[in-house]
Design a protein around this motif. Structure first.
Motif, PDB file in Angstrom:
ATOM      1  N   GLU A  11       7.633  13.008   7.402  1.00 15.50           N
ATOM      2  CA  GLU A  11       7.596  11.812   8.239  1.00 15.50           C
ATOM      3  C   GLU A  11       8.967  11.186   8.464  1.00 15.50           C
ATOM      4  O   GLU A  11       9.325  10.814   9.587  1.00 15.50           O
ATOM      5  CB  GLU A  11       6.662  10.759   7.625  1.00 15.50           C
ATOM      6  CG  GLU A  11       5.237  11.229   7.408  1.00 15.50           C
ATOM      7  CD  GLU A  11       4.995  11.644   5.989  1.00 15.50           C
ATOM      8  OE1 GLU A  11       5.961  12.151   5.356  1.00 15.50           O
ATOM      9  OE2 GLU A  11       3.862  11.481   5.495  1.00 15.50           O
ATOM     10  N   THR A  12       9.734  11.059   7.417  1.00 15.39           N
ATOM     11  CA  THR A  12      11.020  10.377   7.535  1.00 15.39           C
ATOM     12  C   THR A  12      11.927  11.068   8.549  1.00 15.39           C
ATOM     13  O   THR A  12      12.583  10.420   9.364  1.00 15.39           O
ATOM     14  CB  THR A  12      11.715  10.309   6.164  1.00 15.39           C
ATOM     15  OG1 THR A  12      10.948   9.436   5.312  1.00 15.39           O
ATOM     16  CG2 THR A  12      13.123   9.755   6.281  1.00 15.39           C
ATOM     17  N   ARG A 209       1.815  -2.206   0.269  1.00 16.53           N
ATOM     18  CA  ARG A 209       0.912  -1.070   0.224  1.00 16.53           C
ATOM     19  C   ARG A 209      -0.457  -1.547  -0.267  1.00 16.53           C
ATOM     20  O   ARG A 209      -0.554  -2.118  -1.358  1.00 16.53           O
ATOM     21  CB  ARG A 209       1.502   0.027  -0.666  1.00 16.53           C
ATOM     22  CG  ARG A 209       2.826   0.528  -0.121  1.00 16.53           C
ATOM     23  CD  ARG A 209       3.484   1.572  -0.962  1.00 16.53           C
ATOM     24  NE  ARG A 209       3.974   1.045  -2.226  1.00 16.53           N
ATOM     25  CZ  ARG A 209       4.864   1.682  -2.990  1.00 16.53           C
ATOM     26  NH1 ARG A 209       5.374   2.834  -2.596  1.00 16.53           N
ATOM     27  NH2 ARG A 209       5.265   1.157  -4.121  1.00 16.53           N
ATOM     28  N   THR A 277      10.595   7.191   1.567  1.00 15.74           N
ATOM     29  CA  THR A 277      10.021   7.461   2.875  1.00 15.74           C
ATOM     30  C   THR A 277      10.348   6.305   3.807  1.00 15.74           C
ATOM     31  O   THR A 277      10.200   5.138   3.442  1.00 15.74           O
ATOM     32  CB  THR A 277       8.490   7.620   2.763  1.00 15.74           C
ATOM     33  OG1 THR A 277       8.197   8.742   1.932  1.00 15.74           O
ATOM     34  CG2 THR A 277       7.870   7.832   4.137  1.00 15.74           C
ATOM     35  N   ASP A 279       9.387   4.162   6.954  1.00 17.91           N
ATOM     36  CA  ASP A 279       8.207   3.845   7.744  1.00 17.91           C
ATOM     37  C   ASP A 279       8.619   3.521   9.178  1.00 17.91           C
ATOM     38  O   ASP A 279       9.786   3.660   9.555  1.00 17.91           O
ATOM     39  CB  ASP A 279       7.450   2.679   7.100  1.00 17.91           C
ATOM     40  CG  ASP A 279       5.940   2.849   7.210  1.00 17.91           C
ATOM     41  OD1 ASP A 279       5.448   2.964   8.346  1.00 17.91           O
ATOM     42  OD2 ASP A 279       5.257   2.855   6.164  1.00 17.91           O
ATOM     43  N   LYS A 283       8.506  -2.179  10.940  1.00 16.79           N
ATOM     44  CA  LYS A 283       8.216  -2.743   9.618  1.00 16.79           C
ATOM     45  C   LYS A 283       9.479  -3.140   8.849  1.00 16.79           C
ATOM     46  O   LYS A 283       9.403  -3.567   7.707  1.00 16.79           O
ATOM     47  CB  LYS A 283       7.385  -1.749   8.800  1.00 16.79           C
ATOM     48  CG  LYS A 283       6.040  -1.421   9.446  1.00 16.79           C
ATOM     49  CD  LYS A 283       5.243  -0.410   8.644  1.00 16.79           C
ATOM     50  CE  LYS A 283       3.930  -0.068   9.350  1.00 16.79           C
ATOM     51  NZ  LYS A 283       3.130   0.914   8.605  1.00 16.79           N
TER      52      LYS A 283
END
Length: 303
Positions: A11-12, A209, A277, A279, A283
């Motif tokens: 993802e990163t 989270r 990671t 996001d 954010k």
């Protein structure tokens, strides 16, 4: 255009490519694991003679790396082939991976952390009994070097604690297992779980989270995104921002995820991650990518 090497393509990697390219940093992937890496050409003449035979062009043209590969053995080869400085080098990765070492250093620096004891296997059962004697149940048991919540459990009494330790003893019997230590840690019920990002010493945004109602009703408590939790962008208050920055400063790590647990009356650093990671940009602070690009550029220029 500066070229940045990243050893993750998850993802990163996908999230940072566009924003960093807009700031003059081209991101490329270098695969560091689950592959074959030729170490030498078998010819005399040292590195120059061997370079053409070692994955031609794959490691060429990079100016800087983001984070040293998480598998240190493969990392040594990749590091040599790339020949570039890292934003977070080997020392940063090793430091952050050692949960007990991080908490010990932060505690010595006067930062609040959960009450924690390190147990180094193998030990007699009596050592575990003594180690937990001044804790209140439930307690958290976690492998010292694991990530993403792997192997983390709660124990509600001594019998269940010893059962978890038996499981860890079984896993630790495998010779390939490196770190054989685990932590016994106080459990903070109903704590809010935050991941704050610190870039070059400054707070750069945070997520909370959270588990959904169904997960909570089922008795789940671990807030790792990789275990099904969701990450929601939040504005941390000044004390939490300051604590994250002080943690990164105490560890001397420029690019760091700092995990904070907050209850009604406590705020503590629970863990850190030198391979955080990234996001969605919404954010984080507006200047997040500006700061990250500046840190990458400065690291490249220090070579």
């Amino acid at each position: 255009m500066l070229r940045l090497a990243m050893t993750t393509d998850a993802e990163t990697f996908e999230r940072v490519r566009g924003p960093l390219a807009d700031r003059g940093v081209e991101v490329g992937h270098v695969r560091a694991k689950e592959r074959a890496l030729r170490v030498s050409s078998g010819e005399a003449g040292g590195e120059t003679a061997g370079t053409a035979a070692v994955d031609p062009d794959e490691f060429d043209g990079f100016d800087v790396g983001l984070v040293y590969p998480t598998r240190l053995m493969e990392g040594a080869v990749v590091d040599e082939r790339l020949g570039v400085p890292w934003v977070n080098g080997r020392d940063a990765v090793v430091t952050s991976r050692n949960k007990a070492g991080v908490l010990a250093r932060l505690s010595a620096a006067g930062l609040p952390t959960p009450k924690t004891t390190l147990v180094s296997n193998p030990v007699d059962e009596s050592v575990v009994v003594d180690a937990v004697a001044d804790f209140s149940y439930p307690v958290v048991v976690k492998p010292n070097s694991a990530t993403r919540g792997v192997g983390v459990a709660t124990a509600t009494d001594l019998d269940s604690l010893l059962g978890v330790v038996d499981y860890l003893n079984l896993i630790h019997d495998y010779r390939a297992t490196g770190d054989k230590s685990f932590l016994i840690q106080e459990f903070l019920p109903d704590a809010r779980d935050y991941r704050a990002m610190v870039v070059d010493g400054e707070y750069a945004g945070a997520v909370e989270r959270e588990l959904d109602d169904d997960a909570l009703a089922a008795g789940r408590w671990k807030h790792n995104v990789h275990r099904g939790a969701t990450a929601r962008g939040v504005e941390l208050d000044p004390p939490a921002r300051g604590l994250a920055e002080r943690a990164a400063g105490a560890l001397g790590i420029d690019y760091l995820g700092v995990d904070l647990l907050a209850t009604d009356d406590r705020l503590v650093v629970n863990e850190t991650n030198a391979r955080p990671t990234v996001d969605a940009a919404t954010k984080y602070e507006d200047a997040f990518y500006d700061r990250l690009a500046a840190l990458i550029r400065r690291t490249a220029n220090q070579e």
